[in-house]
Write an enzyme that holds these catalytic residues in place. Structure first.
Site, mmCIF file in Angstrom:
data_model
loop_
_atom_site.group_PDB
_atom_site.id
_atom_site.type_symbol
_atom_site.label_atom_id
_atom_site.label_comp_id
_atom_site.label_asym_id
_atom_site.label_seq_id
_atom_site.Cartn_x
_atom_site.Cartn_y
_atom_site.Cartn_z
ATOM 1 C CD GLU A 151 -3.101 -0.870 2.218
ATOM 2 O OE1 GLU A 151 -2.938 -0.019 3.118
ATOM 3 O OE2 GLU A 151 -4.111 -1.595 2.129
ATOM 4 C CD GLU B 223 -4.592 -5.593 3.299
ATOM 5 O OE1 GLU B 223 -3.387 -5.812 3.075
ATOM 6 O OE2 GLU B 223 -4.990 -4.705 4.073
HETATM 7 C C1 IDC Z 1 -3.080 -4.032 10.359
HETATM 8 C C2 IDC Z 1 -3.363 -5.206 11.266
HETATM 9 C C3 IDC Z 1 -3.047 -4.839 12.702
HETATM 10 C C4 IDC Z 1 -1.617 -4.351 12.765
HETATM 11 C C5 IDC Z 1 -1.368 -3.236 11.768
HETATM 12 C C6 IDC Z 1 0.104 -2.888 11.775
HETATM 13 O O1 IDC Z 1 -4.719 -5.597 11.108
HETATM 14 O O2 IDC Z 1 -3.212 -5.952 13.549
HETATM 15 O O3 IDC Z 1 -1.366 -3.869 14.067
HETATM 16 O O4 IDC Z 1 -1.735 -3.638 10.469
HETATM 17 O O5 IDC Z 1 0.452 -1.953 10.831
HETATM 18 C C7 IDC Z 1 -4.117 -2.257 5.674
HETATM 19 C C8 IDC Z 1 -2.769 -2.870 5.714
HETATM 20 C C9 IDC Z 1 -2.671 -3.897 6.822
HETATM 21 C C10 IDC Z 1 -3.447 -3.470 8.055
HETATM 22 C C11 IDC Z 1 -4.929 -3.398 7.678
HETATM 23 C C12 IDC Z 1 -5.851 -3.036 8.843
HETATM 24 O O6 IDC Z 1 -2.366 -3.436 4.480
HETATM 25 O O7 IDC Z 1 -1.309 -4.073 7.130
HETATM 26 O O8 IDC Z 1 -3.287 -4.460 9.031
HETATM 27 N N1 IDC Z 1 -5.085 -2.451 6.588
HETATM 28 O O9 IDC Z 1 -5.533 -1.775 9.349
HETATM 29 N N2 IDC Z 1 -4.562 -1.419 4.771
HETATM 30 C C13 IDC Z 1 -5.806 -1.021 5.109
HETATM 31 C C14 IDC Z 1 -6.157 -1.681 6.260
#
Ligand code: IDC
Length: 465
Positions: free
Chosen positions: A295, A387
């Site tokens: 991302e 994702e």
């Molecule tokens: C989130 C995980 C969370 C973690 C965090 C760390 O759910 O447990 O603490 O990352 O950076 C994304 C990202 C993905 C995120 C997810 C939810 O690719 O890494 O995971 N998210 O926030 N993009 C949009 C949402």
């Protein structure tokens, strides 16, 4: 079932453009003639897919248009490729795309589309190229599938990998070895630095055999105690998970999970080192797909494109035929979350072939304007939803069932592949497994969260390969 168009015409079927007899060319006029081989390659309840092979039997033509008429008013082209598709009443038109306007003598244009149908066999009676009726054949390789009430129907042809083999990008779609557009549906891991214990034989067996997932996305964070802290361990672990997916007949997306900082160029050298090693190890495997930047955020499309044009050649040098997926601006929102949209990619695409672009959404945060963007972009760009979450963009909050359903219906209709965040027992509502599941080792449906149950009910339905 194979019937010639002439036989259909003789049987009284309507013939487009007058008669089925080829016009005799004037001595001075260009020779005309064409052949169309139309194959219904796949059918499911309410829909079908057709391949249309057009062969120019005359002199070269520049600017061509193929017309045919469906037998039933309920039949419509939904999404086509390798031509500009339109429909008026029951008559569908495939017009030459800018990049393939000229068909030389004997040249072939391979077109295709997915369509909707309310019942009758979607076989047109005749085809006309620039007004000249074509010879050819119509074939149906499948029979309509009976709607199934079971959610555990195995994929036809064995595993997803056995059924599809090496993938490639065809027009705006992902195609299998037989050049058929397919949709892959599966799950993303959580960060391997935190949830590695969730990915072993029992959990991966459940994903392949009970969920009928086509796909495992392997999320390898680069920062946040990820790859940068121990490149050798993370590289080995990713390689071994690609192998675990292969053994179970699933595809594997290798996700270079950049997130913070948002400029992928920060990790350019790490990306080159990582992908050189992973592509060399997996070159002979047919199940690997490379996702080069999860991302990008706070960075221009130009910077992402420049990163992609440096990383893709490293992958291609070791693994020339694998599909590569490129992240987009604004957390892979095609720019929308940064106030932009897909046109920045459409007008300035990455200079590489066999690539797709990433789109991500979280159903409770991203709704109609994001869906409208995907609908528009899908006619121009090959997209993969590597994702998505059923919840808010934080990975937590309430599950938005209606927005999730609207999203997955749209992706099904457009045949866009997807992976859900996450196949893990993280203590957050986006996780599919209840906390404690991975330590306990039971991956039965009793261990699913609300999100897990909803996503499994979508992923486990029969594939249309
Ligand atoms: C989130 C995980 C969370 C973690 C965090 C760390 O759910 O447990 O603490 O990352 O950076 C994304 C990202 C993905 C995120 C997810 C939810 O690719 O890494 O995971 N998210 O926030 N993009 C949009 C949402």
């Amino acid at each position: 079932m194979k019937r010639s168009i002439a036989a259909l015409a003789a049987a009284g079927a309507t013939v487009l453009g007058g008669t089925a007899v080829l016009a005799m060319p004037e001595a001075s006029a260009a020779a005309q003639g064409c052949r169309v081989d139309y194959t219904v390659t796949n059918q499911w309840q309410g829909g079908f897919q057709a391949g249309v092979k057009v062969t120019n039997l005359g002199d070269a033509i520049t600017g061509w248009s193929l017309k045919f008429t469906f037998p039933d008013a309920g039949q419509k082209v939904a999404q086509g490729w390798n031509a500009t598709w339109s429909q008026s009443g029951t008559t569908a038109t495939a017009a030459s795309p800018d990049w393939n306007r000229t068909l030389g003598p004997g040249a072939v244009a391979d077109l295709g589309f997915t369509g909707t149908t309310t019942g009758a066999n979607p076989i047109p009676a005749s085809f006309a190229l620039n007004g000249v009726t074509c010879t050819g054949s119509t074939t149906t390789t499948t029979t309509p599938t009976t709607p199934t009430t079971s959610t555990t129907t195995p994929s036809p042809g064995g595993t997803p990998l056995a059924a599809n083999g090496q993938l490639h990008v065809c027009g705006v779609h992902l195609c299998n070895e037989a050049n058929r557009a397919i949709q892959l549906r599966g799950m993303s891991t959580h960060g391997l630095q935190w949830f590695d214990s969730c990915y072993h034989d029992a959990s991966l067996d459940a994903l392949a055999n009970d969920w009928h997932a086509d796909l495992l996305r392997i999320a390898m964070y680069v920062q946040e105690k990820g790859y940068e802290t121990n490149p050798a361990w993370f590289t080995d672990r990713v390689n071994s998970l690609v192998g675990e997916a292969e053994e179970r007949g699933m595809y594997a997306i290798v996700d270079f999970h950049t997130l913070t900082p948002g400029d992928p160029n920060y990790n350019l050298d790490r990306a080159k080192t990582f992908f050189a090693a992973v592509a060399a190890r997996n070159a002979s495997r047919k199940n690997v797909i490379y996702e080069i930047a999860n991302e990008p955020n706070g960075v221009s499309w130009g910077a992402i494109k420049s990163y992609a044009e440096q990383v893709i050649p490293v992958i291609r040098a070791a693994d020339p035929d694998a599909v590569v997926i490129v992240g987009t601006r604004g957390w892979s929102s095609l720019g929308v979350s940064d106030g932009s949209d897909e046109t920045e990619v459409v007008t300035n695409p990455v200079n590489a072939t066999n690539i797709m672009y990433t789109f991500h959404f979280y159903a409770a945060s991203h709704k109609d304007n994001y869906r409208a963007t995907v609908s528009r972009a899908a006619t121009k760009l090959p997209l993969f939803v590597t994702e998505f979450g059923t919840v808010t963009a934080t990975g937590g909050g309430t599950l938005d069932q209606s927005s999730t359903t609207a999203w997955l219906d749209l992706l099904d209709q457009l045949q866009i592949g997807y992976a859900n965040w996450t196949y893990s027992d993280a203590d957050e509502s986006s996780a599919a497994l209840q906390p404690g599941t991975c330590a306990g080792g039971d991956y039965g449906t009793g261990r699913l969260t609300a999100s897990g149950a909803l996503v499994r009910s979508r992923i486990s339905t029969a594939d249309h390969f």
